[in-house]
Design a protein around this motif. Structure first.
Motif, PDB file in Angstrom:
ATOM      1  N   SER A   1      -7.290  -1.444   2.331  1.00 37.64           N
ATOM      2  CA  SER A   1      -8.404  -2.049   3.067  1.00 37.64           C
ATOM      3  C   SER A   1      -8.083  -3.483   3.475  1.00 37.64           C
ATOM      4  O   SER A   1      -8.526  -3.951   4.531  1.00 37.64           O
TER       5      SER A   1
ATOM      6  N   MET B   1     -13.788   0.561   2.711  1.00 43.41           N
ATOM      7  CA  MET B   1     -13.864   1.256   1.433  1.00 43.41           C
ATOM      8  C   MET B   1     -14.752   2.501   1.493  1.00 43.41           C
ATOM      9  O   MET B   1     -14.297   3.601   1.144  1.00 43.41           O
TER      10      MET B   1
ATOM     11  N   VAL C   1      -6.653   8.893  -5.530  1.00 40.53           N
ATOM     12  CA  VAL C   1      -7.832   8.268  -4.925  1.00 40.53           C
ATOM     13  C   VAL C   1      -9.017   8.415  -5.876  1.00 40.53           C
ATOM     14  O   VAL C   1      -9.007   9.266  -6.773  1.00 40.53           O
TER      15      VAL C   1
ATOM     16  N   LYS D   1      -0.155   3.270  -3.257  1.00 43.35           N
ATOM     17  CA  LYS D   1      -0.843   4.478  -2.809  1.00 43.35           C
ATOM     18  C   LYS D   1      -0.681   5.648  -3.772  1.00 43.35           C
ATOM     19  O   LYS D   1      -1.632   6.379  -4.052  1.00 43.35           O
TER      20      LYS D   1
ATOM     21  N   TYR E   1       0.817  -1.207   0.000  1.00 46.36           N
ATOM     22  CA  TYR E   1       0.000   0.000   0.000  1.00 46.36           C
ATOM     23  C   TYR E   1       0.856   1.265   0.000  1.00 46.36           C
ATOM     24  O   TYR E   1       0.822   2.046  -0.953  1.00 46.36           O
TER      25      TYR E   1
ATOM     26  N   THR F   1      -6.399   1.997  -2.533  1.00 47.23           N
ATOM     27  CA  THR F   1      -7.361   1.934  -1.432  1.00 47.23           C
ATOM     28  C   THR F   1      -7.770   0.492  -1.131  1.00 47.23           C
ATOM     29  O   THR F   1      -7.950   0.123   0.030  1.00 47.23           O
TER      30      THR F   1
ATOM     31  N   PHE G   1     -13.085   5.097   3.847  1.00 43.21           N
ATOM     32  CA  PHE G   1     -11.973   5.850   3.291  1.00 43.21           C
ATOM     33  C   PHE G   1     -12.413   6.764   2.147  1.00 43.21           C
ATOM     34  O   PHE G   1     -11.909   7.879   2.004  1.00 43.21           O
ATOM     35  N   TYR G   2     -13.336   6.308   1.327  1.00 45.72           N
ATOM     36  CA  TYR G   2     -13.823   7.158   0.241  1.00 45.72           C
ATOM     37  C   TYR G   2     -14.478   8.429   0.789  1.00 45.72           C
ATOM     38  O   TYR G   2     -14.378   9.500   0.178  1.00 45.72           O
TER      39      TYR G   2
ATOM     40  N   ALA H   1     -11.711  10.681   1.581  1.00 41.85           N
ATOM     41  CA  ALA H   1     -11.133  11.210   0.342  1.00 41.85           C
ATOM     42  C   ALA H   1     -11.974  12.348  -0.230  1.00 41.85           C
ATOM     43  O   ALA H   1     -11.432  13.326  -0.770  1.00 41.85           O
TER      44      ALA H   1
END
Length: 288
Positions: A145, A179, A200, A134, A129, A141, A182-183, A186
């Motif tokens: 995860s 997911m 991202v 990344k 990652y 992502t 984190f989205y 983002a």
């Protein structure tokens, strides 16, 4: 100085993952089908201590590797490495010591499978990652995860010494949960990720497509979480809680297609994700 090194471990992340470790440990302690069992408190403390040190080590290395892009992001520009409050060499030594002690603790107190699972998570987080994916791919992502889904599995296999359906479901639940979590981050920090040129999903494909992805992952999360009850690892109370919080989270995600303020909506998705994970782990721990 001690405080600065402590901050390198991202204590909020480590403490947040502790409840997932407890949930995995408690689930395996009850056995299959769900029933009262023996919770080995000593083994639990040993497991939690070992994996916490391993996670802290991974976070320290993440801080070291990302120090250049952290300087470009508003929320990370004041981190210890960025402002020069700690040295790069000191950070590497610190991270290495944490990792060595953590893995040794797991090796001495748990079992080989637990060490392998923890090492896999560390490898995914630091190498795959942070270093490889990344900054290069929108799929970073997904790799992240996978790393973040390891803590409850560590707790589970420390007790069971086997990677069975229960462990696989726990991994799936946490991976899918992360997911949309984190989205949402983002979307909230879209300008930061653009400034740091981190690919991202909302930066590369736009916010609307990210909302579709969030919807998809929440549905998948609900299905995966329900499987613990379907396969007999958890009971009716757990299923009721999972379906309730899952539907609430899903409804909030659907509303996102009609809400103009993406930042405010994403904050709601993020905060709800924390409540969802906390309640899910809590009901596993109490044995619903």
């Amino acid at each position: 100085m001690i405080k600065k090194y402590y901050e390198l471990t991202k204590p909020g992340l480590v403490y947040g993952n502790a409840i997932a470790v407890i949930a995995g440990f408690a689930l395996a302690s009850r056995g299959l089908p769900a029933q009262a069992g023996n919770f080995n408190f000593t083994l639990f403390l040993q497991t939690l201590a070992g994996i916490s040190l391993v996670m802290a080590s991974g976070c320290v290395f993440n801080n070291y590797i990302d120090r250049d892009i952290d300087a470009l992001m508003e929320r990370t520009k004041d981190r210890a490495l960025v402002i020069g409050a700690v040295s790069g060499r000191g950070t590497i030594v610190f991270g290495t010591c944490l990792g060595v002690v953590g893995f040794l603790a797991l090796a001495v107190w748990t079992n080989l499978l637990t060490v392998i699972v923890a090492l896999t998570g560390f490898f995914f987080y630091v190498l795959l990652y942070t270093i490889l994916w990344k900054r290069r791919s929108v799929y970073g992502t997904v790799i992240g995860s996978a790393a973040g889904a390891v803590p409850p599995v560590v707790g589970y296999v420390a007790v069971s010494n086997s990677f069975d359906a229960g462990a696989a479901i726990l991994f799936s639940i946490l991976a899918l949960w992360q997911m949309p979590h984190f989205y949402a981050i983002a979307i909230r920090r879209l300008d930061d990720y653009r400034a740091a040129k981190i690919p991202v999903l909302p930066v590369v494909r736009g916010v609307r497509l990210t909302k579709v992805a969030i919807l998809f992952y929440i549905i998948a999360f609900i299905i995966a979480a329900a499987m613990l009850a379907v396969l007999g690892y958890a009971g009716k109370m757990y299923l009721a809680v999972v379906l309730t919080i899952g539907v609430i989270w899903l409804a909030l995600a659907i509303r996102g297609f009609w809400i103009a303020d993406d930042q405010r909506w994403a904050r709601g998705i993020f905060l709800t994700s924390l409540i969802v994970l906390t309640l899910l782990c809590a009901v596993i721990i109490v044995g619903g």
